[in-house]
Scaffold this motif. Structure first.
Motif, PDB file in Angstrom:
ATOM      1  N   TRP A   1       0.841  -1.186   0.000  1.00  0.00           N
ATOM      2  CA  TRP A   1       0.000   0.000   0.000  1.00  0.00           C
ATOM      3  C   TRP A   1       0.882   1.244   0.000  1.00  0.00           C
ATOM      4  CZ3 TRP A   1      -2.415  -2.675   4.717  1.00  0.00           C
ATOM      5  CH2 TRP A   1      -3.464  -3.522   4.338  1.00  0.00           C
ATOM      6  N   THR A   2       0.332   2.342  -0.476  1.00  0.00           N
ATOM      7  CA  THR A   2       0.975   3.647  -0.397  1.00  0.00           C
ATOM      8  C   THR A   2      -0.032   4.634   0.174  1.00  0.00           C
ATOM      9  OG1 THR A   2       0.283   4.477  -2.572  1.00  0.00           O
ATOM     10  CG2 THR A   2       2.246   3.049  -2.505  1.00  0.00           C
ATOM     11  N   THR A   3       0.404   5.854   0.375  1.00  0.00           N
ATOM     12  CA  THR A   3      -0.517   6.867   0.896  1.00  0.00           C
ATOM     13  C   THR A   3      -1.583   7.240  -0.136  1.00  0.00           C
ATOM     14  OG1 THR A   3       1.039   8.585   0.219  1.00  0.00           O
ATOM     15  CG2 THR A   3       1.132   7.849   2.524  1.00  0.00           C
ATOM     16  N   ALA A   4      -1.406   6.770  -1.365  1.00  0.00           N
ATOM     17  CA  ALA A   4      -2.435   6.989  -2.379  1.00  0.00           C
ATOM     18  C   ALA A   4      -3.448   5.851  -2.426  1.00  0.00           C
ATOM     19  CB  ALA A   4      -1.784   7.146  -3.758  1.00  0.00           C
ATOM     20  N   SER A   5      -3.202   4.784  -1.666  1.00  0.00           N
ATOM     21  CA  SER A   5      -4.121   3.643  -1.672  1.00  0.00           C
ATOM     22  C   SER A   5      -5.437   4.033  -1.015  1.00  0.00           C
ATOM     23  CB  SER A   5      -3.503   2.457  -0.923  1.00  0.00           C
ATOM     24  OG  SER A   5      -2.306   2.045  -1.547  1.00  0.00           O
ATOM     25  N   THR A   6      -6.517   3.479  -1.545  1.00  0.00           N
ATOM     26  CA  THR A   6      -7.843   3.757  -0.992  1.00  0.00           C
ATOM     27  C   THR A   6      -8.585   2.494  -0.581  1.00  0.00           C
ATOM     28  OG1 THR A   6      -8.806   3.761  -3.223  1.00  0.00           O
ATOM     29  CG2 THR A   6      -8.092   5.893  -2.313  1.00  0.00           C
ATOM     30  N   SER A   7      -8.087   1.335  -0.976  1.00  0.00           N
ATOM     31  CA  SER A   7      -8.755   0.071  -0.652  1.00  0.00           C
ATOM     32  C   SER A   7      -7.822  -0.793   0.179  1.00  0.00           C
ATOM     33  CB  SER A   7      -9.143  -0.661  -1.942  1.00  0.00           C
ATOM     34  OG  SER A   7      -9.725  -1.911  -1.649  1.00  0.00           O
ATOM     35  N   PHE A   8      -8.316  -1.194   1.355  1.00  0.00           N
ATOM     36  CA  PHE A   8      -7.490  -1.984   2.272  1.00  0.00           C
ATOM     37  C   PHE A   8      -8.178  -3.279   2.703  1.00  0.00           C
ATOM     38  CE2 PHE A   8      -6.643   2.521   2.715  1.00  0.00           C
ATOM     39  CZ  PHE A   8      -5.266   2.586   2.530  1.00  0.00           C
ATOM     40  N   ASP A   9      -9.370  -3.529   2.201  1.00  0.00           N
ATOM     41  CA  ASP A   9     -10.102  -4.723   2.609  1.00  0.00           C
ATOM     42  C   ASP A   9      -9.643  -5.921   1.792  1.00  0.00           C
ATOM     43  OD1 ASP A   9     -11.160  -3.966   0.182  1.00  0.00           O
ATOM     44  OD2 ASP A   9     -13.252  -4.162   0.789  1.00  0.00           O
ATOM     45  N   SER A  10     -10.297  -7.050   2.000  1.00  0.00           N
ATOM     46  CA  SER A  10      -9.900  -8.263   1.291  1.00  0.00           C
ATOM     47  C   SER A  10     -11.069  -9.222   1.208  1.00  0.00           C
ATOM     48  CB  SER A  10      -8.733  -8.952   2.006  1.00  0.00           C
ATOM     49  OG  SER A  10      -8.406 -10.186   1.379  1.00  0.00           O
ATOM     50  N   GLY A  11     -11.095  -9.981   0.123  1.00  0.00           N
ATOM     51  CA  GLY A  11     -11.995 -11.118   0.065  1.00  0.00           C
ATOM     52  C   GLY A  11     -11.421 -12.279   0.849  1.00  0.00           C
ATOM     53  N   TYR A  12     -12.234 -13.281   1.090  1.00  0.00           N
ATOM     54  CA  TYR A  12     -11.776 -14.457   1.817  1.00  0.00           C
ATOM     55  C   TYR A  12     -12.651 -15.638   1.438  1.00  0.00           C
ATOM     56  CZ  TYR A  12     -15.777 -13.871   4.977  1.00  0.00           C
ATOM     57  OH  TYR A  12     -17.049 -13.776   5.489  1.00  0.00           O
ATOM     58  N   HIS A  13     -12.151 -16.834   1.656  1.00  0.00           N
ATOM     59  CA  HIS A  13     -12.904 -18.047   1.381  1.00  0.00           C
ATOM     60  C   HIS A  13     -13.410 -18.628   2.689  1.00  0.00           C
ATOM     61  CE1 HIS A  13     -12.003 -18.203  -2.878  1.00  0.00           C
ATOM     62  NE2 HIS A  13     -10.729 -17.975  -2.611  1.00  0.00           N
ATOM     63  N   LYS A  14     -14.682 -18.987   2.728  1.00  0.00           N
ATOM     64  CA  LYS A  14     -15.274 -19.538   3.945  1.00  0.00           C
ATOM     65  C   LYS A  14     -14.538 -20.780   4.428  1.00  0.00           C
ATOM     66  CE  LYS A  14     -18.518 -16.915   5.399  1.00  0.00           C
ATOM     67  NZ  LYS A  14     -18.435 -16.349   6.767  1.00  0.00           N
ATOM     68  N   ALA A  15     -13.982 -21.535   3.504  1.00  0.00           N
ATOM     69  CA  ALA A  15     -13.299 -22.769   3.892  1.00  0.00           C
ATOM     70  C   ALA A  15     -12.088 -22.506   4.771  1.00  0.00           C
ATOM     71  CB  ALA A  15     -12.881 -23.546   2.643  1.00  0.00           C
ATOM     72  N   THR A  16     -11.549 -21.280   4.734  1.00  0.00           N
ATOM     73  CA  THR A  16     -10.385 -20.965   5.561  1.00  0.00           C
ATOM     74  C   THR A  16     -10.765 -20.399   6.920  1.00  0.00           C
ATOM     75  OG1 THR A  16     -10.125 -18.656   4.814  1.00  0.00           O
ATOM     76  CG2 THR A  16      -9.154 -20.395   3.435  1.00  0.00           C
ATOM     77  N   GLU A  17     -12.054 -20.145   7.132  1.00  0.00           N
ATOM     78  CA  GLU A  17     -12.496 -19.509   8.375  1.00  0.00           C
ATOM     79  C   GLU A  17     -12.672 -20.552   9.472  1.00  0.00           C
ATOM     80  OE1 GLU A  17     -15.591 -15.952   9.248  1.00  0.00           O
ATOM     81  OE2 GLU A  17     -16.500 -17.803   8.525  1.00  0.00           O
ATOM     82  N   VAL A  18     -12.073 -20.302  10.614  1.00  0.00           N
ATOM     83  CA  VAL A  18     -12.176 -21.184  11.776  1.00  0.00           C
ATOM     84  C   VAL A  18     -12.652 -20.346  12.955  1.00  0.00           C
ATOM     85  CG1 VAL A  18     -10.949 -22.695  13.382  1.00  0.00           C
ATOM     86  CG2 VAL A  18     -10.307 -22.661  10.953  1.00  0.00           C
ATOM     87  N   ALA A  19     -13.715 -20.791  13.621  1.00  0.00           N
ATOM     88  CA  ALA A  19     -14.212 -20.085  14.802  1.00  0.00           C
ATOM     89  C   ALA A  19     -14.436 -21.097  15.907  1.00  0.00           C
ATOM     90  CB  ALA A  19     -15.506 -19.345  14.485  1.00  0.00           C
ATOM     91  N   ARG A  20     -13.731 -20.921  17.008  1.00  0.00           N
ATOM     92  CA  ARG A  20     -13.904 -21.738  18.210  1.00  0.00           C
ATOM     93  C   ARG A  20     -13.900 -20.799  19.409  1.00  0.00           C
ATOM     94  NH1 ARG A  20      -9.709 -24.893  15.736  1.00  0.00           N
ATOM     95  NH2 ARG A  20      -8.221 -24.121  17.289  1.00  0.00           N
ATOM     96  N   PRO A  21     -14.477 -21.205  20.524  1.00  0.00           N
ATOM     97  CA  PRO A  21     -14.387 -20.349  21.704  1.00  0.00           C
ATOM     98  C   PRO A  21     -12.930 -20.014  22.022  1.00  0.00           C
ATOM     99  CG  PRO A  21     -15.990 -22.077  22.069  1.00  0.00           C
ATOM    100  CD  PRO A  21     -15.307 -22.400  20.779  1.00  0.00           C
ATOM    101  N   GLY A  22     -12.622 -18.728  22.094  1.00  0.00           N
ATOM    102  CA  GLY A  22     -11.270 -18.289  22.406  1.00  0.00           C
ATOM    103  C   GLY A  22     -10.348 -18.201  21.216  1.00  0.00           C
ATOM    104  N   PHE A  23     -10.841 -18.457  19.996  1.00  0.00           N
ATOM    105  CA  PHE A  23      -9.956 -18.462  18.825  1.00  0.00           C
ATOM    106  C   PHE A  23     -10.750 -18.201  17.564  1.00  0.00           C
ATOM    107  CE2 PHE A  23      -7.868 -20.743  15.272  1.00  0.00           C
ATOM    108  CZ  PHE A  23      -6.631 -20.122  15.291  1.00  0.00           C
ATOM    109  N   TYR A  24     -10.147 -17.419  16.658  1.00  0.00           N
ATOM    110  CA  TYR A  24     -10.728 -17.182  15.340  1.00  0.00           C
ATOM    111  C   TYR A  24      -9.582 -17.086  14.348  1.00  0.00           C
ATOM    112  CZ  TYR A  24     -13.114 -14.955  11.408  1.00  0.00           C
ATOM    113  OH  TYR A  24     -13.618 -14.670  10.155  1.00  0.00           O
ATOM    114  N   ALA A  25      -9.780 -17.616  13.138  1.00  0.00           N
ATOM    115  CA  ALA A  25      -8.761 -17.523  12.094  1.00  0.00           C
ATOM    116  C   ALA A  25      -9.433 -17.444  10.739  1.00  0.00           C
ATOM    117  CB  ALA A  25      -7.823 -18.723  12.149  1.00  0.00           C
ATOM    118  N   VAL A  26      -8.776 -16.758   9.816  1.00  0.00           N
ATOM    119  CA  VAL A  26      -9.242 -16.698   8.436  1.00  0.00           C
ATOM    120  C   VAL A  26      -8.068 -16.246   7.567  1.00  0.00           C
ATOM    121  CG1 VAL A  26     -10.021 -14.283   8.483  1.00  0.00           C
ATOM    122  CG2 VAL A  26     -11.139 -15.909   6.943  1.00  0.00           C
ATOM    123  N   ARG A  27      -8.054 -16.700   6.336  1.00  0.00           N
ATOM    124  CA  ARG A  27      -7.048 -16.226   5.385  1.00  0.00           C
ATOM    125  C   ARG A  27      -7.641 -15.080   4.573  1.00  0.00           C
ATOM    126  NH1 ARG A  27      -2.542 -16.988   2.344  1.00  0.00           N
ATOM    127  NH2 ARG A  27      -2.784 -16.504   0.118  1.00  0.00           N
TER     128      ARG A  27
END
Length: 725
Positions: free
Chosen positions: A105-131
């Motif tokens: 990114w540079t100071t001219a960048s305007t987009s900082f978000d990202s797509g993601y795949h549900k298959a990479t999302e992990v949610a457990r009590p006390g922990f969350y992960a996603v690519r």
């Protein structure tokens, strides 16, 4: 014969304990249940009742994103570190971070978000992960009570970046919410203090530290109206591919945030994650049920959500900002916020007295500390500040319940004084839409809709359960005159009972009924203001039964008349239900998606047809709670919807919250056990071929069962109605 009876009881207990009653664990929980649709559940990482809740934000504005997240949203803005689960209004979302190992990114960048795949999302009590694919990084989150941990594993080493967005907030209304901010860079992070005005006006001080020195920092250009910086931080990882950020906050100051951050020093990410999961296992295991895997997943996910809030927000040194922004010493070193009391007094707080009794004095003493600074007890708090959201005085039954149940560490005299001030003193500084005075209620005996425009019927009805709670504590303390005074005022609802429509109906200051009148028409102050709060006349008519079910039954005409009223209630269609008016998860006029209906199915216990209520409870549980992202219909409301389900599954419910008693029904599992440890109740629940409940083999009524009787039981037997899922 006594010896034989004792032997048989012991044998029965041995058989029950040898069954498939298994304690809960994190393996039984899916934090993503309720994250799709109107559940507004937060899926990120936290410990029970923790101060910080790191998690993904898909958007920063709008009712659908009150927790920052929607299951189907395709992109992630970043990962902020404070959230409210299940609320209907967005708030918090402090310190958004987003890593970047892809194109810099540079100071001219305007987009900082990202797509993601549900298959990479992990949610457990006390922990969350996603690519986050477009940022070439895996994000992992965990937390201690006061410290949020974010670990990034990049696809490659070398030069990487992290966006630190101090402007980000989960917003109730459009536009920038930050009113002032300052920050100081440090070699490995920053400190900052950000003031914002959204649902509440609040101050959040921040201590952020990375485990690698910052190689370079840049400030992004401010967008219109922004007062807080968005920073691009660069790091040279060399051969390393991981970078860790630790974030702590304080309501008080940056020194408080830094001291909170230090509480996790010397503990690595994996150990923190293990400790968080162990904390969840400890609480989840306090309830055991006999149920198949899918039912266990629904039940323990509900128990998990019940124990996310309130959030303990006092600094490690015990300081906290109270409702007016003044720093106080938290009583006993703890101070709770995210107290959705209008919702949670009904089932959540009574559930706490059974499952986490060690927390109850802290909850109550927080309410009293709030009153000492504010002048009246809270309604709904966020980050320690009063939102003035919803109506009535719902802290009153929470306090009454704890005192009536004999919880230690609560000054009953001080509590009564706070309850009395809350129920009598003027509130001239309250917002225009909130309660300011008792004069109209005292003058007319109800709130006339022409003198108290908006929610007049709902407010009159809801003041009743607060007055009944004051009366309960007064009686406990031997204040007989005060008890009688508030018992009389608790009956104000009777002035609004219309015998023709058999509903609570608005009256003006001359005593004339509201005309025209449609008892199925729902109103809400934020949509179409009227006499009711996110409900209609049918739904609010049963509100007095929260404190006076016998009086409510007699007003309708007795046991048969109450049964007939309930039959109509559950069968009369609701024309054009609108979820924004509380009309969601409908069965006839019953709206499970909003709290005024939550106790109504249990009222069949006051009739000669209690099995009808048991069937309705089972039907509600099956229809509106599922093992799916859309598995909660209606805002979870900081755990109230979930607490209802937990108690319904066990076959018990606090139909009169604030009065230390339980209503007994038919459980949705054949066997269960509650064991809150050495300082709490420990008893078995089993179904049997009986018509009336039994405690330790002795028959008890379905209604008004004293809490002490249940708390000291060895076994509760409830009728087997074949209701297991």
């Amino acid at each position: 014969m006594k010896c034989l009876a004792a032997f048989c009881f012991g044998l029965f207990a041995m058989v029950a304990s040898a069954s498939d009653v298994r304690p809960g664990s994190i393996d039984d929980v899916d934090p993503r249940i309720g994250t799709k649709g109107t559940g507004h559940v937060f899926p990120g990482a936290l410990v029970p009742f923790g101060m910080v809740q790191p998690g993904p934000d898909n958007a920063d504005e709008g009712w659908s994103f009150s927790s920052g997240y929607q299951y189907d949203a395709p992109r992630i803005l970043g990962f902020s570190n404070t959230h409210i689960s299940g609320a209907g209004i967005p708030e918090l979302g402090d310190v958004l971070l987003m890593p970047n190992g892809a194109t810099p990114w540079t100071t001219a960048s305007t987009s900082f978000d990202s797509g993601y795949h549900k298959a990479t999302e992990v949610a457990r009590p006390g922990f969350y992960a996603v690519r986050v694919d477009e940022r070439a990084a895996l994000v992992e989150l965990t937390a201690t009570e006061r410290v949020a941990l974010q670990r990034y594993t990049f696809d490659r080493g070398g030069r990487v970046q992290v966006l630190v967005d101090l402007q980000h907030r989960l917003r109730f209304q459009p536009g920038p919410r930050v009113t002032a901010a300052d920050y100081t860079m440090r070699p490995d992070g920053l400190r900052a203090t950000v003031h914002s005005s959204n649902w509440v006006e609040r101050q959040a001080s921040v201590a952020l530290r990375f485990d690698h020195p910052i190689a370079d920092s840049q400030v992004l250009p401010a967008r219109e109206g922004e007062k807080a910086p968005r920073l691009l931080l660069s790091f040279d990882l060399g051969e390393r591919r991981t970078l860790e950020a630790r974030i702590a906050l304080s309501t008080v100051d940056e020194d408080g945030a830094a001291a909170n951050l230090a509480t996790a020093d010397g503990i690595d990410f994996d150990a923190v994650q293990g400790n968080a999961q162990a904390a969840w296992n400890t609480l989840l295991s306090r309830v055991a049920i006999d149920a198949p895997a899918e039912h266990r997943r629904i039940f323990y996910s509900a128990l998990y959500r019940s124990l996310m809030h309130p959030s303990q927000i006092a600094d490690v040194d015990g300081r906290v900002r109270g409702p007016k922004g003044e720093v106080i010493d938290a009583p006993g070193g703890v101070y709770y916020s995210t107290m959705s009391l209008w919702d949670t007094f009904r089932a959540s707080h009574p559930l706490f007295t059974l499952v986490v009794p060690e927390r109850v004095p802290g909850f109550v003493n927080t309410l009293l500390a709030h009153e000492r600074q504010m002048g009246y007890l809270p309604l709904w708090t966020a980050w320690g500040r009063e939102t003035h959201t919803m109506i009535g005085n719902p802290a009153l039954p929470v306090i009454s319940d704890a005192i009536a149940k004999g919880f230690p560490g609560i000054d009953a005299e001080a509590a009564f004084a706070a309850m009395l001030r809350t129920s009598t003193a003027e509130r001239p500084n309250a917002p225009a839409w909130a309660q300011r005075s008792w004069a109209l209620l005292d003058q007319y005996g109800y709130l006339p809709f022409d003198r108290a425009p908006g929610e007049s019927v709902s407010k009159t009805a809801e003041y009743g359960y607060g007055d009944a709670a004051v009366s309960e504590v007064a009686r406990h303390l031997g204040r007989i005159d005060e008890a009688a005074r508030f018992e009389r005022r608790a009956a104000s609802w009777t002035a609004l009972f219309d015998s023709e429509t058999r509903t609570l109906r608005g009256r003006d200051s001359t005593g004339a009924w509201r005309t025209p009148f449609d008892p199925t028409e729902a109103t809400s102050p934020m949509n179409n203001p009227g006499d009711y709060t996110e409900a209609n006349a049918w739904q609010y008519t049963a509100t007095p039964a929260l404190h006076d079910p016998d009086g409510f039954r007699e007003k309708l005409g007795g046991r048969a008349a109450l049964e007939a009223w309930l039959d109509t209630f559950f069968s009369l269609p609701m024309p054009n239900p609108n979820k924004h008016l509380g009309q969601e998860a409908m069965i006839g006029q019953y709206a499970h998606g909003n709290e005024p209906s939550h106790h109504i199915a249990w009222l069949y216990a006051w009739t000669d047809a209690p099995t009808k209520g048991e069937q309705h409870v089972a039907d509600i549980a099956r229809r509106f709670y599922r093992n799916a992202p859309e598995g909660i219909v209606g805002n979870d409301d900081a755990g109230q919807m979930s607490a209802w389900y937990v108690l319904a599954t066990l076959g018990i419910y606090p139909s009169r919250p604030g009065h230390a008693e339980w209503t007994l029904g038919a459980p949705l599992v054949p066997r269960a056990r509650i064991d809150a440890g050495s300082d709490g109740p420990a008893f078995d629940i089993a179904t049997a071929r009986i018509d009336t409940p039994r405690i330790d083999r002795q028959t008890v009524p379905r209604t008004g069962v004293p809490d002490a009787r249940l708390r000291h039981a060895r076994q509760l037997e409830l009728p087997d109605r074949n209701l297991a899922r």
